[in-house]
Scaffold this motif. Structure first.
Motif, PDB file in Angstrom:
ATOM      1  N   PHE A 101      70.191 118.108  43.914  1.00 19.91           N
ATOM      2  CA  PHE A 101      70.851 116.900  44.425  1.00 19.91           C
ATOM      3  C   PHE A 101      71.921 117.267  45.454  1.00 19.91           C
ATOM      4  CE2 PHE A 101      74.583 114.093  44.036  1.00 19.91           C
ATOM      5  CZ  PHE A 101      74.042 112.930  44.536  1.00 19.91           C
ATOM      6  N   LEU A 102      72.752 118.272  45.138  1.00 15.32           N
ATOM      7  CA  LEU A 102      73.814 118.677  46.060  1.00 15.32           C
ATOM      8  C   LEU A 102      73.237 119.197  47.373  1.00 15.32           C
ATOM      9  CD1 LEU A 102      76.325 120.434  43.627  1.00 15.32           C
ATOM     10  CD2 LEU A 102      76.643 118.264  44.836  1.00 15.32           C
ATOM     11  N   ASN A 103      72.144 119.930  47.299  1.00 17.44           N
ATOM     12  CA  ASN A 103      71.494 120.421  48.524  1.00 17.44           C
ATOM     13  C   ASN A 103      70.993 119.250  49.371  1.00 17.44           C
ATOM     14  OD1 ASN A 103      71.881 123.143  47.967  1.00 17.44           O
ATOM     15  ND2 ASN A 103      69.945 123.331  46.847  1.00 17.44           N
ATOM     16  N   ALA A 104      70.487 118.221  48.684  1.00 19.36           N
ATOM     17  CA  ALA A 104      69.965 117.056  49.405  1.00 19.36           C
ATOM     18  C   ALA A 104      71.077 116.293  50.112  1.00 19.36           C
ATOM     19  CB  ALA A 104      69.232 116.140  48.429  1.00 19.36           C
ATOM     20  N   ILE A 105      72.188 116.038  49.401  1.00 19.13           N
ATOM     21  CA  ILE A 105      73.258 115.248  50.019  1.00 19.13           C
ATOM     22  C   ILE A 105      73.971 116.034  51.109  1.00 19.13           C
ATOM     23  CG2 ILE A 105      73.570 113.772  47.994  1.00 19.13           C
ATOM     24  CD1 ILE A 105      76.132 115.320  47.363  1.00 19.13           C
ATOM     25  N   LYS A 106      73.993 117.372  50.988  1.00 18.71           N
ATOM     26  CA  LYS A 106      74.618 118.180  52.036  1.00 18.71           C
ATOM     27  C   LYS A 106      73.858 118.053  53.350  1.00 18.71           C
ATOM     28  CE  LYS A 106      77.034 121.562  49.160  1.00 18.71           C
ATOM     29  NZ  LYS A 106      77.112 122.969  48.681  1.00 18.71           N
ATOM     30  N   SER A 107      72.551 117.835  53.254  1.00 17.32           N
ATOM     31  CA  SER A 107      71.756 117.654  54.473  1.00 17.32           C
ATOM     32  C   SER A 107      72.123 116.356  55.192  1.00 17.32           C
ATOM     33  CB  SER A 107      70.258 117.664  54.138  1.00 17.32           C
ATOM     34  OG  SER A 107      69.887 116.509  53.403  1.00 17.32           O
ATOM     35  N   TYR A 108      72.783 115.436  54.482  1.00 15.91           N
ATOM     36  CA  TYR A 108      73.242 114.182  55.088  1.00 15.91           C
ATOM     37  C   TYR A 108      74.733 114.207  55.397  1.00 15.91           C
ATOM     38  CZ  TYR A 108      68.740 112.084  53.956  1.00 15.91           C
ATOM     39  OH  TYR A 108      67.385 111.795  53.896  1.00 15.91           O
ATOM     40  N   GLY A 109      75.350 115.379  55.260  1.00 14.41           N
ATOM     41  CA  GLY A 109      76.745 115.513  55.655  1.00 14.41           C
ATOM     42  C   GLY A 109      77.771 115.366  54.554  1.00 14.41           C
ATOM     43  N   PHE A 110      77.325 115.236  53.299  1.00 13.72           N
ATOM     44  CA  PHE A 110      78.268 115.134  52.182  1.00 13.72           C
ATOM     45  C   PHE A 110      78.494 116.526  51.588  1.00 13.72           C
ATOM     46  CE2 PHE A 110      75.895 111.068  52.201  1.00 13.72           C
ATOM     47  CZ  PHE A 110      76.949 110.201  52.477  1.00 13.72           C
ATOM     48  N   ASN A 111      79.747 116.928  51.473  1.00 16.38           N
ATOM     49  CA  ASN A 111      80.060 118.276  51.017  1.00 16.38           C
ATOM     50  C   ASN A 111      80.198 118.405  49.512  1.00 16.38           C
ATOM     51  OD1 ASN A 111      80.201 119.492  53.641  1.00 16.38           O
ATOM     52  ND2 ASN A 111      82.142 118.408  53.948  1.00 16.38           N
ATOM     53  N   SER A 112      80.285 117.278  48.833  1.00 17.80           N
ATOM     54  CA  SER A 112      80.454 117.331  47.379  1.00 17.80           C
ATOM     55  C   SER A 112      79.997 116.026  46.762  1.00 17.80           C
ATOM     56  CB  SER A 112      81.925 117.560  47.015  1.00 17.80           C
ATOM     57  OG  SER A 112      82.710 116.438  47.406  1.00 17.80           O
ATOM     58  N   GLU A 113      79.866 116.060  45.453  1.00 20.76           N
ATOM     59  CA  GLU A 113      79.506 114.860  44.701  1.00 20.76           C
ATOM     60  C   GLU A 113      80.566 113.775  44.862  1.00 20.76           C
ATOM     61  OE1 GLU A 113      79.576 113.971  39.999  1.00 20.76           O
ATOM     62  OE2 GLU A 113      78.156 115.524  40.604  1.00 20.76           O
ATOM     63  N   GLU A 114      81.827 114.186  44.819  1.00 20.85           N
ATOM     64  CA  GLU A 114      82.914 113.208  44.943  1.00 20.85           C
ATOM     65  C   GLU A 114      82.916 112.542  46.326  1.00 20.85           C
ATOM     66  OE1 GLU A 114      85.618 110.711  43.688  1.00 20.85           O
ATOM     67  OE2 GLU A 114      84.674 112.232  42.399  1.00 20.85           O
ATOM     68  N   GLU A 115      82.625 113.343  47.362  1.00 17.96           N
ATOM     69  CA  GLU A 115      82.563 112.779  48.709  1.00 17.96           C
ATOM     70  C   GLU A 115      81.408 111.788  48.822  1.00 17.96           C
ATOM     71  OE1 GLU A 115      82.531 114.164  53.413  1.00 17.96           O
ATOM     72  OE2 GLU A 115      82.105 115.631  51.835  1.00 17.96           O
ATOM     73  N   TYR A 116      80.293 112.107  48.175  1.00 17.93           N
ATOM     74  CA  TYR A 116      79.150 111.192  48.159  1.00 17.93           C
ATOM     75  C   TYR A 116      79.528 109.868  47.495  1.00 17.93           C
ATOM     76  CZ  TYR A 116      74.575 109.287  46.837  1.00 17.93           C
ATOM     77  OH  TYR A 116      73.493 108.459  46.654  1.00 17.93           O
TER      78      TYR A 116
END
Length: 294
Positions: A101-116
């Protein structure tokens, strides 16, 4: 510095988003220092031009949305946070675990779960709450536009079977029983559901519904020549004011452009304006309906 920058940009960018044909926003005291680090000094002008050059349009819309939430009394509640985290946990499972999940959201520019959560999940829930309020506050207009009704709808593939299904409905058989015997497997299985303009029914079917002034069985087979199928409709409630909360929820969930319509409404209500041509053009390229030229 981040908070100061947001405040500067809020007052510089937010001044209807109304378009002025060739204006460029000026910042009062633009040479004023916001922060100095060693030999590097950041002024109001530098920060503003940096931000507007990269994502000024989307940043402006975000600031506008936050101001609308404030004016309409929409706040992030603890229940909303719990809902976001519950959805997040389910999403992680879908991706196969936290790392994926973290790898997926990082591809959209989110650096962490909290930032997402802060930049995606929470804003989505705030927008949903504002949509609910907008639908409730403007339900008379929306009901007139989308004409929500409760109905049993049956889809049949052959005309011969459609005529038999209609005869069975006239005799008093339940819509679900008739659908099971004669209907096409899928969405229109005779269950009572809320339908409205744009909810998926063929135009010819919904036009027949809107032309019907009383509830009950529409005593004819409705042919969709384009889809080469046939429909039977039993209207169980044609007065959306009697199931207003359900109708509003259905419109919020099912009208694809309702969020844009809502934004246009609040932009006009609060007379927001943009006085910078670069930001205006950025917004116009993605959300032209937000712009009213002067």
């Amino acid at each position: 510095m981040k908070k100061a920058g947001l405040i500067v940009c809020a007052f510089a960018m937010l001044a209807t988003l109304t378009g002025c044909k060739d204006a460029v926003a000026d910042i009062s005291n633009g040479s004023e220092k916001l922060v100095s680090v060693g030999d590097t000094t950041i002024t109001k002008d530098k920060l503003y031009n940096l931000l507007k050059g990269s994502n000024g349009g989307s940043a402006t819309i975000e600031l506008v949305q936050n101001k609308i939430y404030e004016k309409e009394g929409i706040k992030l509640s603890e229940d909303m946070k719990k809902e976001a985290k519950k959805t997040l946990a389910s999403t992680k499972k879908t991706f196969g675990g936290e790392e994926a999940f973290l790898n997926a959201i990082k591809s959209y520019g989110f650096n962490s779960e909290e930032e997402y959560l802060e930049k995606a999940s929470y804003p989505s829930l705030l927008n949903k709450e504002l949509l609910k309020k907008y639908a409730k506050d403007n339900q008379k207009t929306l009901f007139e536009k989308y004409h929500p009704v409760k109905a049993n709808v049956i889809q049949v593939e052959k005309q011969e079977n459609a005529e038999k299904a209609l005869a069975a409905l006239k005799k008093g058989d339940s819509a679900k029983t008739v659908a099971k015997k004669y209907g096409k497997t899928g969405t229109y299985d005779g269950s009572e559901k809320i339908y409205f303009s744009g909810s998926g029914l063929p135009d010819v079917v919904f036009s027949k519904i809107t032309a019907t002034s009383s509830k009950g069985l529409i005593k004819e087979v409705i042919e969709d020549t384009e889809g080469k199928t046939y429909y039977l409709v039993n209207l169980t409630n044609i007065d959306p004011s009697s199931f207003a909360d359900e109708a509003n929820d259905a419109l919020v969930a099912g009208v694809s452009d309702l969020s844009n319509t809502m934004m246009e409404h609040y932009l006009k209500k609060y007379n927001f304006a943009i006085y910078d041509i670069d930001i205006l053009n950025q917004i116009k390229s993605t959300n032209e309906s937000y712009i009213t030229q002067k």
